[in-house]
Design an enzyme around this catalytic site. Structure first.
Site, PDB file in Angstrom:
ATOM      1  N   ALA A  10      37.092  33.822 -73.590  1.00  0.00           N
ATOM      2  CA  ALA A  10      37.037  33.486 -75.017  1.00  0.00           C
ATOM      3  C   ALA A  10      35.650  33.095 -75.487  1.00  0.00           C
ATOM      4  O   ALA A  10      35.395  32.990 -76.678  1.00  0.00           O
ATOM      5  CB  ALA A  10      38.025  32.356 -75.322  1.00  0.00           C
ATOM      6  N   ARG A  15      23.752  33.583 -75.619  1.00  0.00           N
ATOM      7  CA  ARG A  15      22.440  34.008 -75.122  1.00  0.00           C
ATOM      8  C   ARG A  15      22.287  35.522 -74.949  1.00  0.00           C
ATOM      9  O   ARG A  15      21.243  36.000 -74.531  1.00  0.00           O
ATOM     10  CB  ARG A  15      22.135  33.288 -73.799  1.00  0.00           C
ATOM     11  N   ASP A 102      33.226  36.879 -67.427  1.00  0.00           N
ATOM     12  CA  ASP A 102      31.800  37.230 -67.419  1.00  0.00           C
ATOM     13  C   ASP A 102      31.187  37.131 -66.027  1.00  0.00           C
ATOM     14  O   ASP A 102      29.979  37.029 -65.886  1.00  0.00           O
ATOM     15  CB  ASP A 102      31.019  36.368 -68.426  1.00  0.00           C
ATOM     16  N   ASN A 167      29.385  24.959 -58.510  1.00  0.00           N
ATOM     17  CA  ASN A 167      30.709  25.464 -58.819  1.00  0.00           C
ATOM     18  C   ASN A 167      30.582  26.890 -59.348  1.00  0.00           C
ATOM     19  O   ASN A 167      29.865  27.134 -60.304  1.00  0.00           O
ATOM     20  CB  ASN A 167      31.325  24.560 -59.906  1.00  0.00           C
ATOM     21  N   ASN A 225      25.069  35.636 -68.455  1.00  0.00           N
ATOM     22  CA  ASN A 225      24.828  34.897 -69.696  1.00  0.00           C
ATOM     23  C   ASN A 225      23.744  35.528 -70.542  1.00  0.00           C
ATOM     24  O   ASN A 225      23.690  35.330 -71.744  1.00  0.00           O
ATOM     25  CB  ASN A 225      24.440  33.453 -69.384  1.00  0.00           C
ATOM     26  N   ALA A 378      17.188  86.654 -74.190  1.00  0.00           N
ATOM     27  CA  ALA A 378      16.559  85.430 -74.697  1.00  0.00           C
ATOM     28  C   ALA A 378      16.758  85.295 -76.207  1.00  0.00           C
ATOM     29  O   ALA A 378      16.685  86.280 -76.935  1.00  0.00           O
ATOM     30  CB  ALA A 378      15.070  85.458 -74.373  1.00  0.00           C
ATOM     31  N   ASN A 384      28.474  80.725 -85.175  1.00  0.00           N
ATOM     32  CA  ASN A 384      29.911  80.440 -85.074  1.00  0.00           C
ATOM     33  C   ASN A 384      30.441  79.628 -86.240  1.00  0.00           C
ATOM     34  O   ASN A 384      31.624  79.419 -86.363  1.00  0.00           O
ATOM     35  CB  ASN A 384      30.203  79.714 -83.752  1.00  0.00           C
ATOM     36  N   TYR A 385      29.561  79.160 -87.096  1.00  0.00           N
ATOM     37  CA  TYR A 385      29.965  78.219 -88.137  1.00  0.00           C
ATOM     38  C   TYR A 385      29.549  78.773 -89.486  1.00  0.00           C
ATOM     39  O   TYR A 385      28.366  79.090 -89.704  1.00  0.00           O
ATOM     40  CB  TYR A 385      29.259  76.885 -87.853  1.00  0.00           C
ATOM     41  N   ALA A 421      17.667  94.703 -79.104  1.00  0.00           N
ATOM     42  CA  ALA A 421      16.956  93.467 -79.454  1.00  0.00           C
ATOM     43  C   ALA A 421      16.826  93.343 -80.962  1.00  0.00           C
ATOM     44  O   ALA A 421      16.651  94.331 -81.672  1.00  0.00           O
ATOM     45  CB  ALA A 421      15.578  93.473 -78.799  1.00  0.00           C
TER      46      ALA A 421
HETATM   47  C1  UD1 Z   1      31.257  26.791 -66.126  1.00  0.00           C
HETATM   48  C2  UD1 Z   1      31.664  25.576 -65.299  1.00  0.00           C
HETATM   49  C3  UD1 Z   1      30.537  25.225 -64.340  1.00  0.00           C
HETATM   50  C4  UD1 Z   1      30.216  26.418 -63.458  1.00  0.00           C
HETATM   51  C5  UD1 Z   1      29.930  27.649 -64.303  1.00  0.00           C
HETATM   52  C6  UD1 Z   1      29.859  28.858 -63.407  1.00  0.00           C
HETATM   53  C7  UD1 Z   1      33.106  24.198 -66.734  1.00  0.00           C
HETATM   54  C8  UD1 Z   1      33.180  23.000 -67.581  1.00  0.00           C
HETATM   55  N1  UD1 Z   1      31.923  24.460 -66.193  1.00  0.00           N
HETATM   56  O1  UD1 Z   1      30.135  26.411 -66.889  1.00  0.00           O
HETATM   57  O2  UD1 Z   1      30.909  24.126 -63.533  1.00  0.00           O
HETATM   58  O3  UD1 Z   1      29.115  26.115 -62.626  1.00  0.00           O
HETATM   59  O4  UD1 Z   1      30.970  27.874 -65.249  1.00  0.00           O
HETATM   60  O5  UD1 Z   1      29.496  30.013 -64.128  1.00  0.00           O
HETATM   61  O6  UD1 Z   1      34.096  24.840 -66.518  1.00  0.00           O
HETATM   62  N2  UD1 Z   1      35.524  29.950 -71.883  1.00  0.00           N
HETATM   63  C9  UD1 Z   1      36.650  30.084 -72.655  1.00  0.00           C
HETATM   64  N3  UD1 Z   1      36.917  29.147 -73.602  1.00  0.00           N
HETATM   65  C10 UD1 Z   1      36.124  28.069 -73.796  1.00  0.00           C
HETATM   66  C11 UD1 Z   1      34.985  27.931 -72.986  1.00  0.00           C
HETATM   67  C12 UD1 Z   1      34.713  28.874 -72.033  1.00  0.00           C
HETATM   68  O7  UD1 Z   1      37.400  31.045 -72.514  1.00  0.00           O
HETATM   69  O8  UD1 Z   1      36.455  27.251 -74.657  1.00  0.00           O
HETATM   70  C13 UD1 Z   1      35.246  30.954 -70.853  1.00  0.00           C
HETATM   71  C14 UD1 Z   1      33.957  31.720 -71.100  1.00  0.00           C
HETATM   72  O9  UD1 Z   1      34.196  32.895 -71.844  1.00  0.00           O
HETATM   73  C15 UD1 Z   1      33.489  32.053 -69.677  1.00  0.00           C
HETATM   74  C16 UD1 Z   1      34.032  30.907 -68.850  1.00  0.00           C
HETATM   75  O10 UD1 Z   1      35.082  30.322 -69.600  1.00  0.00           O
HETATM   76  O11 UD1 Z   1      34.059  33.249 -69.210  1.00  0.00           O
HETATM   77  C17 UD1 Z   1      32.970  29.878 -68.508  1.00  0.00           C
HETATM   78  O12 UD1 Z   1      32.495  29.301 -69.704  1.00  0.00           O
HETATM   79  P1  UD1 Z   1      30.986  28.927 -69.919  1.00  0.00           P
HETATM   80  O13 UD1 Z   1      30.839  28.323 -71.252  1.00  0.00           O
HETATM   81  O14 UD1 Z   1      30.134  30.082 -69.578  1.00  0.00           O
HETATM   82  O15 UD1 Z   1      30.833  27.778 -68.810  1.00  0.00           O
HETATM   83  P2  UD1 Z   1      29.542  27.251 -68.124  1.00  0.00           P
HETATM   84  O16 UD1 Z   1      28.858  26.300 -68.999  1.00  0.00           O
HETATM   85  O17 UD1 Z   1      28.760  28.403 -67.611  1.00  0.00           O
HETATM   86 CA    CA Z   2      28.779  30.788 -67.888  1.00  0.00          CA
END
Ligand code: UD1
Ligand code: CA
Length: 453
Positions: A10, A15, A102, A167, A225, A378, A384-385, A421
């Protein structure tokens, strides 16, 4: 235990500086989300839940082929909030795997290990070590190396920011517990978001042993990103594909200058020169060579075919022993029989060419049928059109079409005919006849060229 899968997609992708939702940007010709979806679909036969929001209906509309349940997150209040949107559709009995739309390069193998790790503890987390962990959530462990929390970069202390274990975002959690913990999340942090990552601390408080799996290839868990990261992922993906093809016998001149945006079915002894792009579904027979700078899309190529440099082929069927190019353009619905030669600056559209026929230089054949053993001189053009409708040109077997001939369609040239020709063919030509239309040549003797005043 069954596995349900949630894909978070979502987010906005600020960026990327793009009006297109981030997960619809493409890697190897397919949206990021499509890569993740296919990996997910290979892991579980349960319904896949996709949380979408930013970009509205564009995301589900671009993903019509998915068997997925789409859940809209109206406002993007954080990853925890995103997961919460799926709860009405989630069975308590399942383990839940959370994926990010993503992060396209994650593999089935890594996820299988993660799923296994959760079977005992009910909670497993995929982490990795990065030399530069900036922007990621950091994994906090106690003195017994047990995971106690995840701290987001923006909320981390200076010491916590030095931690290089991050993470990846991928986790597997028991469904019933996931609901409990997510429903208890608060948004008291720097971003005022409901962080999914905060459930780690809640789980630890409940006495859960959060197990970790360490992904050994950081690129696999790299989130996209920025456009630079997208490009990095693309090059990585292309290299993996290129080496896979080489390991199966394809001779690539340079794996770093080869792009496959789709599927390539190969034969034996295929040789591909630099800067070739293959798109959609392409099939090559044996002993096929493709010269540099060719673009080939949705095409079937038989054995012993040589495609010379700078040739484009789209949606065509190419028979055994054909030679195409350099600089040829084969447009959709064209089929070449065996041993056909198509040369430089020739464009073919909706045309079939019979065995052994040659169209070697500077011609356009559209909506036409050419028999076998025919030579097209050549500069021959099928007109055609008529400005409104397209019409057919039919040229038989063993026909000789001289240079610079226009064929005003609809028209038929029967077997064995010869076209002189410079002729403009407006009427059908009978078998073995000669058609010639040419203004008489005049000669003005001792012609004085104009001089500059
Ligand atoms: C998130 C993690 C972070 C991790 C990183 C890895 C959290 C709070 N943080 O951070 O610990 O190191 O990913 O890439 O989870 N999304 C939604 N709805 C929202 C927010 C986000 O669907 O309201 C989705 C985004 O589209 C994306 C994913 O969740 O696919 C991660 O969101 P993003 O905002 O990129 O999180 P990060 O700040 O990168
Ligand atoms: Ca991210």
């Amino acid at each position: 235990m069954s596995l349900s899968i949630i894909i978070l997609a979502a987010g906005q992708g600020t960026r990327m500086y793009s009006d297109k939702p981030k997960v619809l940007h493409t890697l190897a010709g397919r949206p990021l989300l499509t890569h993740v979806y296919h990996t997910a679909a290979a892991l579980s036969n349960r319904e896949i839940h996709i949380v979408y929001g930013h970009g509205g209906e564009q995301v589900p509309e671009a993903s019509r082929e998915f068997h997925a349940s789409w859940v809209k997150q109206e406002e993007q209040l954080g990853t925890g909030h995103a997961v919460q949107q799926v709860f009405p559709n989630l069975p308590d009995v399942d383990n839940i795997l959370i994926l990010y739309g993503d992060v396209p390069l994650i593999t089935e193998q890594t996820l299988e290990v993660l799923v296994d790790a959760a079977s005992e503890s009910g909670f497993s987390l995929l982490t990795t070590y990065l030399d530069n962990p900036r922007g990621y959530g950091r994994i906090i462990r106690d003195d017994k190396e047990k995971i106690t929390a995840i701290v987001e970069e923006k909320d981390a202390s200076e010491d916590q920011r030095k931690i290089c274990e991050v993470n990846t975002g991928f986790m597997v959690v028991n469904g019933k517990k996931l609901k409990e913990w997510v429903n208890a999340l608060k948004n008291e942090n720097k971003q005022n978001e409901y962080y999914l990552t905060d459930i780690v601390e809640l789980a630890v408080k409940d006495g859960v042993n959060v197990t970790s799996v360490i992904a050994d290839s950081p690129i696999e868990v790299q989130g996209i990103n920025t456009r630079s990261q997208l490009c990095e992922a693309e090059r990585y993906f292309q290299l993996v594909q290129a080496h896979h093809l080489m390991n199966n016998g394809v001779g690539l001149m340079d794996p770093g200058r080869f792009d496959l945006r789709g599927e390539l079915e190969i034969g034996r002894d295929n040789e591909i020169d630099i800067n070739v792009v293959i798109e959609g579904r392409v099939k090559l027979g044996n002993n096929v060579t493709i010269g540099s700078n060719c673009h080939i899309k949705d095409t079937i190529i038989a054995d012993n075919v040589h495609v010379l440099p700078n040739t484009m082929i789209d949606n065509a069927v190419i028979g055994n022993g054909c030679r195409i190019g350099p600089f040829a353009r084969i447009r959709p619905d064209t089929s070449l029989s065996e041993d056909v030669h198509v040369g430089n600056f020739v464009e073919l559209k909706k045309t079939d060419v019979g065995k052994g026929s040659k169209v070697n230089h500077l011609s356009y054949l559209g909506d036409s049928h050419v028999g076998s053993g025919t030579n097209i001189g050549a500069g021959t053009i099928t007109c055609n059109y008529d400005g409104v409708n397209k019409h057919q040109t039919i040229i038989g077997d063993d026909v000789f079409v001289g240079s610079d001939v226009q064929l005003i369609a609809p028209v038929k040239v029967n077997n064995g005919a010869t076209i002189a020709a410079g002729t403009t063919v407006t009427k059908d030509v009978a078998e073995n006849a000669l058609a010639i239309s040419r203004a008489d040549q005049k000669a003005i003797p001792k012609w004085k060229r104009p001089t500059k005043k």
